[in-house]
Design a protein around this motif. Sequence first.
Motif, PDB file in Angstrom:
ATOM      1  N   LYS A 204       0.830  -1.202   0.000  1.00  0.00           N
ATOM      2  CA  LYS A 204       0.000   0.000   0.000  1.00  0.00           C
ATOM      3  C   LYS A 204       0.876   1.268   0.000  1.00  0.00           C
ATOM      4  O   LYS A 204       0.579   2.244  -0.674  1.00  0.00           O
ATOM      5  CB  LYS A 204      -0.898  -0.021   1.241  1.00  0.00           C
ATOM      6  CG  LYS A 204      -2.109   0.834   1.150  1.00  0.00           C
ATOM      7  CD  LYS A 204      -2.973   0.600   2.393  1.00  0.00           C
ATOM      8  CE  LYS A 204      -4.314   1.253   2.269  1.00  0.00           C
ATOM      9  NZ  LYS A 204      -5.158   0.986   3.430  1.00  0.00           N
ATOM     10  N   GLY A 205       1.979   1.217   0.750  1.00  0.00           N
ATOM     11  CA  GLY A 205       2.893   2.359   0.812  1.00  0.00           C
ATOM     12  C   GLY A 205       3.520   2.664  -0.533  1.00  0.00           C
ATOM     13  O   GLY A 205       3.689   3.830  -0.905  1.00  0.00           O
ATOM     14  N   GLU A 206       3.853   1.608  -1.302  1.00  0.00           N
ATOM     15  CA  GLU A 206       4.442   1.808  -2.628  1.00  0.00           C
ATOM     16  C   GLU A 206       3.449   2.483  -3.560  1.00  0.00           C
ATOM     17  O   GLU A 206       3.807   3.359  -4.343  1.00  0.00           O
ATOM     18  CB  GLU A 206       4.882   0.467  -3.221  1.00  0.00           C
ATOM     19  CG  GLU A 206       6.098  -0.130  -2.545  1.00  0.00           C
ATOM     20  CD  GLU A 206       6.430  -1.523  -3.077  1.00  0.00           C
ATOM     21  OE1 GLU A 206       5.760  -1.988  -4.021  1.00  0.00           O
ATOM     22  OE2 GLU A 206       7.362  -2.140  -2.526  1.00  0.00           O
TER      23      GLU A 206
ATOM     24  N   VAL B 222       1.541   7.409  -6.367  1.00  0.00           N
ATOM     25  CA  VAL B 222       0.498   8.424  -6.552  1.00  0.00           C
ATOM     26  C   VAL B 222       1.047   9.805  -6.198  1.00  0.00           C
ATOM     27  O   VAL B 222       0.833  10.774  -6.930  1.00  0.00           O
ATOM     28  CB  VAL B 222      -0.760   8.087  -5.721  1.00  0.00           C
ATOM     29  CG1 VAL B 222      -1.734   9.254  -5.703  1.00  0.00           C
ATOM     30  CG2 VAL B 222      -1.425   6.827  -6.252  1.00  0.00           C
ATOM     31  N   LYS B 223       1.787   9.888  -5.089  1.00  0.00           N
ATOM     32  CA  LYS B 223       2.380  11.166  -4.681  1.00  0.00           C
ATOM     33  C   LYS B 223       3.342  11.682  -5.742  1.00  0.00           C
ATOM     34  O   LYS B 223       3.362  12.877  -6.038  1.00  0.00           O
ATOM     35  CB  LYS B 223       3.097  11.031  -3.338  1.00  0.00           C
ATOM     36  CG  LYS B 223       2.161  10.904  -2.162  1.00  0.00           C
ATOM     37  CD  LYS B 223       2.929  10.700  -0.871  1.00  0.00           C
ATOM     38  CE  LYS B 223       1.998  10.454   0.298  1.00  0.00           C
ATOM     39  NZ  LYS B 223       2.730  10.181   1.535  1.00  0.00           N
TER      40      LYS B 223
END
Length: 84
Positions: free
Chosen positions: A8-10, A15-16
């Motif tokens: 999820k962090g990746e 997205v960022k």
Amino acid sequence: MAHTTVNKGEIMDQVKQQIAVANAQELLTQMTTKCFKKCVNKPGTSLDASEQKCVSLCMDRFMDSWNLISRTYGQRLQREQSNM
């Protein structure tokens, strides 16, 4: 059947990054449009010295303003998050 585990962090990092690229493109578009309108009275094949100086100063001021707004907005977001 093989499952691919997606962190999820990746996904959030990707997205960022995409948002940052889109913001940078928008910033360049706005800066180019505003400074061109302000500084170039008679578009031609090249800029004269005064137009070059005007565009350079305009872009510097635009970036300074954008950086100030970004810092202030970031600080505000941090304050709001710490108050939650």
